[in-house]
Enzyme design. Structure first.
Site, PDB file in Angstrom:
ATOM      1  N   GLU A  91     -26.943 -14.926  25.775  1.00 12.24           N
ATOM      2  CA  GLU A  91     -26.700 -15.360  27.156  1.00 12.24           C
ATOM      3  C   GLU A  91     -28.000 -15.554  27.932  1.00 12.24           C
ATOM      4  O   GLU A  91     -27.977 -16.076  29.052  1.00 12.24           O
ATOM      5  CB  GLU A  91     -25.844 -14.326  27.906  1.00 12.24           C
ATOM      6  CG  GLU A  91     -24.444 -14.107  27.337  1.00 12.24           C
ATOM      7  CD  GLU A  91     -24.432 -12.998  26.299  1.00 12.24           C
ATOM      8  OE1 GLU A  91     -25.515 -12.538  25.888  1.00 12.24           O
ATOM      9  OE2 GLU A  91     -23.324 -12.599  25.884  1.00 12.24           O
TER      10      GLU A  91
ATOM     11  N   GLY B 263     -32.428 -11.463  19.197  1.00 12.84           N
ATOM     12  CA  GLY B 263     -33.718 -12.125  19.295  1.00 12.84           C
ATOM     13  C   GLY B 263     -33.782 -12.819  20.627  1.00 12.84           C
ATOM     14  O   GLY B 263     -32.791 -13.380  21.087  1.00 12.84           O
TER      15      GLY B 263
ATOM     16  N   ARG C  83     -22.831   9.462   7.514  1.00 13.04           N
ATOM     17  CA  ARG C  83     -23.847  10.533   7.493  1.00 13.04           C
ATOM     18  C   ARG C  83     -24.743  10.449   6.259  1.00 13.04           C
ATOM     19  O   ARG C  83     -25.175  11.440   5.708  1.00 13.04           O
ATOM     20  CB  ARG C  83     -23.178  11.909   7.626  1.00 13.04           C
ATOM     21  CG  ARG C  83     -22.636  12.101   9.015  1.00 13.04           C
ATOM     22  CD  ARG C  83     -21.583  13.122   9.088  1.00 13.04           C
ATOM     23  NE  ARG C  83     -20.397  12.705   8.368  1.00 13.04           N
ATOM     24  CZ  ARG C  83     -19.265  13.387   8.358  1.00 13.04           C
ATOM     25  NH1 ARG C  83     -19.176  14.501   8.998  1.00 13.04           N
ATOM     26  NH2 ARG C  83     -18.237  12.944   7.689  1.00 13.04           N
TER      27      ARG C  83
ATOM     28  N   GLN D  75     -26.751  -8.574  21.852  1.00 13.05           N
ATOM     29  CA  GLN D  75     -25.457  -9.237  21.600  1.00 13.05           C
ATOM     30  C   GLN D  75     -24.632  -9.319  22.889  1.00 13.05           C
ATOM     31  O   GLN D  75     -25.210  -9.367  23.959  1.00 13.05           O
ATOM     32  CB  GLN D  75     -24.681  -8.547  20.463  1.00 13.05           C
ATOM     33  CG  GLN D  75     -25.324  -8.715  19.098  1.00 13.05           C
ATOM     34  CD  GLN D  75     -26.361  -7.649  18.786  1.00 13.05           C
ATOM     35  OE1 GLN D  75     -26.161  -6.482  19.029  1.00 13.05           O
ATOM     36  NE2 GLN D  75     -27.486  -8.055  18.241  1.00 13.05           N
TER      37      GLN D  75
ATOM     38  N   GLY E 278     -32.012 -19.270  13.357  1.00 16.78           N
ATOM     39  CA  GLY E 278     -32.188 -20.721  13.472  1.00 16.78           C
ATOM     40  C   GLY E 278     -30.878 -21.481  13.358  1.00 16.78           C
ATOM     41  O   GLY E 278     -30.849 -22.708  13.386  1.00 16.78           O
TER      42      GLY E 278
ATOM     43  N   ARG F  30     -25.739 -23.054  17.303  1.00 15.70           N
ATOM     44  CA  ARG F  30     -24.652 -22.303  17.931  1.00 15.70           C
ATOM     45  C   ARG F  30     -23.470 -23.224  18.233  1.00 15.70           C
ATOM     46  O   ARG F  30     -23.677 -24.397  18.538  1.00 15.70           O
ATOM     47  CB  ARG F  30     -25.144 -21.668  19.236  1.00 15.70           C
ATOM     48  CG  ARG F  30     -26.281 -20.692  19.002  1.00 15.70           C
ATOM     49  CD  ARG F  30     -26.821 -20.121  20.306  1.00 15.70           C
ATOM     50  NE  ARG F  30     -27.958 -19.242  20.039  1.00 15.70           N
ATOM     51  CZ  ARG F  30     -29.049 -19.177  20.774  1.00 15.70           C
ATOM     52  NH1 ARG F  30     -29.169 -19.916  21.860  1.00 15.70           N
ATOM     53  NH2 ARG F  30     -30.021 -18.362  20.458  1.00 15.70           N
TER      54      ARG F  30
ATOM     55  N   ASP G 139     -28.846 -25.443  34.641  1.00 19.39           N
ATOM     56  CA  ASP G 139     -29.455 -26.782  34.572  1.00 19.39           C
ATOM     57  C   ASP G 139     -28.924 -27.610  33.399  1.00 19.39           C
ATOM     58  O   ASP G 139     -28.926 -28.842  33.461  1.00 19.39           O
ATOM     59  CB  ASP G 139     -30.982 -26.647  34.441  1.00 19.39           C
ATOM     60  CG  ASP G 139     -31.377 -25.755  33.265  1.00 19.39           C
ATOM     61  OD1 ASP G 139     -30.950 -24.591  33.244  1.00 19.39           O
ATOM     62  OD2 ASP G 139     -32.091 -26.239  32.367  1.00 19.39           O
TER      63      ASP G 139
HETATM   64  P1  IMP Z   1     -24.460  -8.886  12.437  1.00 19.56           P
HETATM   65  O1  IMP Z   1     -24.718  -8.291  13.763  1.00 19.56           O
HETATM   66  O2  IMP Z   1     -25.685  -9.443  11.775  1.00 19.56           O
HETATM   67  O3  IMP Z   1     -23.685  -7.972  11.529  1.00 19.56           O
HETATM   68  O4  IMP Z   1     -23.501 -10.169  12.648  1.00 19.56           O
HETATM   69  C1  IMP Z   1     -22.157 -10.025  13.105  1.00 19.56           C
HETATM   70  C2  IMP Z   1     -21.795 -11.130  14.101  1.00 19.56           C
HETATM   71  O5  IMP Z   1     -22.542 -10.957  15.287  1.00 19.56           O
HETATM   72  C3  IMP Z   1     -22.118 -12.548  13.609  1.00 19.56           C
HETATM   73  O6  IMP Z   1     -21.139 -13.436  14.122  1.00 19.56           O
HETATM   74  C4  IMP Z   1     -23.456 -12.846  14.257  1.00 19.56           C
HETATM   75  O7  IMP Z   1     -23.670 -14.228  14.420  1.00 19.56           O
HETATM   76  C5  IMP Z   1     -23.274 -12.135  15.589  1.00 19.56           C
HETATM   77  N1  IMP Z   1     -24.549 -11.737  16.192  1.00 19.56           N
HETATM   78  C6  IMP Z   1     -25.327 -10.696  15.857  1.00 19.56           C
HETATM   79  N2  IMP Z   1     -26.390 -10.626  16.657  1.00 19.56           N
HETATM   80  C7  IMP Z   1     -26.287 -11.627  17.531  1.00 19.56           C
HETATM   81  C8  IMP Z   1     -27.080 -12.049  18.638  1.00 19.56           C
HETATM   82  O8  IMP Z   1     -28.105 -11.469  18.984  1.00 19.56           O
HETATM   83  N3  IMP Z   1     -26.613 -13.135  19.292  1.00 19.56           N
HETATM   84  C9  IMP Z   1     -25.479 -13.766  18.971  1.00 19.56           C
HETATM   85  N4  IMP Z   1     -24.697 -13.398  17.960  1.00 19.56           N
HETATM   86  C10 IMP Z   1     -25.099 -12.343  17.247  1.00 19.56           C
END
Ligand code: IMP
Length: 433
Positions: A14, A40, A142, A221, A299, A302, A330
């Site tokens: 977002e 990221g 654990r 996320q 990469g 989306r 924008d």
């Molecule tokens: P994981 O977190 O790598 O196990 O991925 C599980 C789901 O979360 C997948 O659909 C990924 O594309 C999504 N996901 C994980 N991290 C991100 C993020 O930072 N942004 C968007 N989607 C994410």
């Protein structure tokens, strides 16, 4: 004293990094509380792009403590790379602190993540394949290896051996890549490199909060990827919602005073799973191009859709949001009309305006829209609400009214300064706004 949580209110991506970067100016510490290098974000500063996966974006503020909390899963190879990269760019990393209780992503977690996705054949989750799920699974079983284990060779080796034992069968295809001695040695080296940053980070947070300082809790996320409340099983393996800031940083609910949700002016999703307001075809592709909708981590392109106010209102309630930031407004400039999803239509014509808890309902839900007028003007230079076209202001008002939370910050471009603050009192608290 102020604890401020910033979370993603959609399916991730977002633009939380930019919001955290702005709010970090009034914070004494920024603490990440869940996720790992599946996240990221890119921060643009003076025309320079900084990419982060693990280190909180506050690291660009020299006086801000940057904490990787206990709830984060840490791949030490990624963390040490990120530290090297920042040093090369002349960024002082002395403010970093790493929770001794955070769990480590091990090489076998990454292998198991790949194998798990392959096993699902034609319907994978679309994970980032960074080992996130298997690492959290070991934590719950654990069998996890924690940051503090890096400092003791004997403990480290014993714990890795114990963690490998129940995975023998699933790791058999990778037998050549799994060498207990080698992994132990590699991780001891990471331990030496990271030792200076390892700390009791919950205590650090308490000391700051008890001294009346401001602490920012940075989520990764988004709410709809939450393992409990998101679109399971198409979710990540942690809780990206505000409540998890307490667990993942070691503070209590009363330490949290503001909860900021970040949403794009439209919606995106990477990976598989339901997406009722997805825009099929050319328009979706166009918006993806215009918005630069390619993952910072993988990469991957989306998927793009209209804003989903049903999902957003759900995120507002789940997180008890107090503030809403709308990013990338924008990107919508130049569209004759804009659609806002205000309800879902399910199977057999059922119409509902709440986010369904049942996966079958969610998978079949199709968005129904309210159409709003668009605007032609380039808004990237707008800095105050009065500089936005009336249609853009109406769109923001429509969102705020529907979800019942004020939109306080609007992103109108990738630059640090490309923002519109709509509430003077909120702006006043942010020095560079
Ligand atoms: P994981 O977190 O790598 O196990 O991925 C599980 C789901 O979360 C997948 O659909 C990924 O594309 C999504 N996901 C994980 N991290 C991100 C993020 O930072 N942004 C968007 N989607 C994410």
């Amino acid at each position: 004293m102020a604890g401020i949580v910033v979370i993603g209110a959609q399916w991730g991506d977002e633009g939380k990094g930019k919001v955290v970067d702005l709010l970090a100016e009034r914070a004494d510490a920024v603490i990440r509380f869940q996720g790992g290098n599946n996240a990221g974000h890119t921060i643009v500063r003076d025309g320079h792009a900084f990419k982060f996966h693990l280190i909180p974006s506050g690291i660009l503020h020299p006086d801000t403590l940057c904490v990787i909390g206990n709830g984060v899963v840490v791949d030490p190879a990624v963390l040490t790379d990120e530290l090297d990269g920042l040093r090369r760019q002349g960024v002082d990393t002395g403010g970093l602190r790493l929770s001794a209780n955070a769990h480590l992503i091990m090489p076998y977690h990454v292998l198991l993540d790949h194998a798990g996705e392959s096993m699902l054949g034609k319907s994978p989750i679309g994970t980032t394949k960074r080992g996130i799920g298997p690492c959290y699974a070991d934590k719950a079983a654990r069998l996890g290896i924690r940051v503090q284990d890096l400092l003791d060779e004997k403990i480290l080796k014993k714990k890795i051996a114990a963690a490998l034992e129940p995975k023998r069968l699933s790791l058999r295809p990778f037998a050549k890549e799994i060498d207990l001695q080698q992994i132990t040695e590699d991780y001891l080296v990471y331990g030496h490199r990271l030792e200076q940053y390892i700390a009791d980070t919950a205590r650090l947070a308490w000391d700051l909060l008890d001294a009346g300082r401001t602490v920012l809790f940075e989520g990764a996320q988004g709410a709809l990827l939450d393992i409990d409340h998101g679109t399971y099983p198409f979710v990540t393996s942690s809780n990206p919602i505000a409540g998890a800031a307490t667990v993942g940083a070691g503070v209590g609910p009363r330490d949290i005073h503001e909860i900021w949700g970040v949403s794009k002016a439209y919606t995106t999703r990477v990976g598989a799973g339901p997406f009722p307001s997805e825009i099929p075809g050319e328009l979706g592709d166009e918006l993806a191009e215009k918005g630069g909708e390619y993952g910072t981590t993988t990469g991957r392109k989306r998927r793009v859709g209209w804003i989903d106010l049903v999902g957003l209102r759900y995120a507002v309630r789940l997180n008890t949001l107090t503030h809403l930031a709308i990013t990338k407004l924008d990107v919508l400039s130049g569209l004759p009309t804009i659609q806002a999803c205000v309800r879902y239509r399910g199977e057999e014509g059922a119409v509902f305006d709440h986010f369904p808890y049942h996966q079958s309902m969610l998978h079949k839900a199709r968005a129904e829209y309210e159409e709003l007028p668009g605007w032609e003007e380039d808004i990237t230079a707008a800095r105050g609400p009065e500089e936005l076209p009336q249609a853009a202001r109406d769109y923001l008002d429509f969102i705020a009214d529907y979800v019942g939370v004020p939109v306080v910050l609007v992103g109108v471009g990738p630059g640090h300064e490309q923002n519109v603050w709509t509430h003077d009192d909120v702006r006043a608290e942010t020095p560079a706004a």
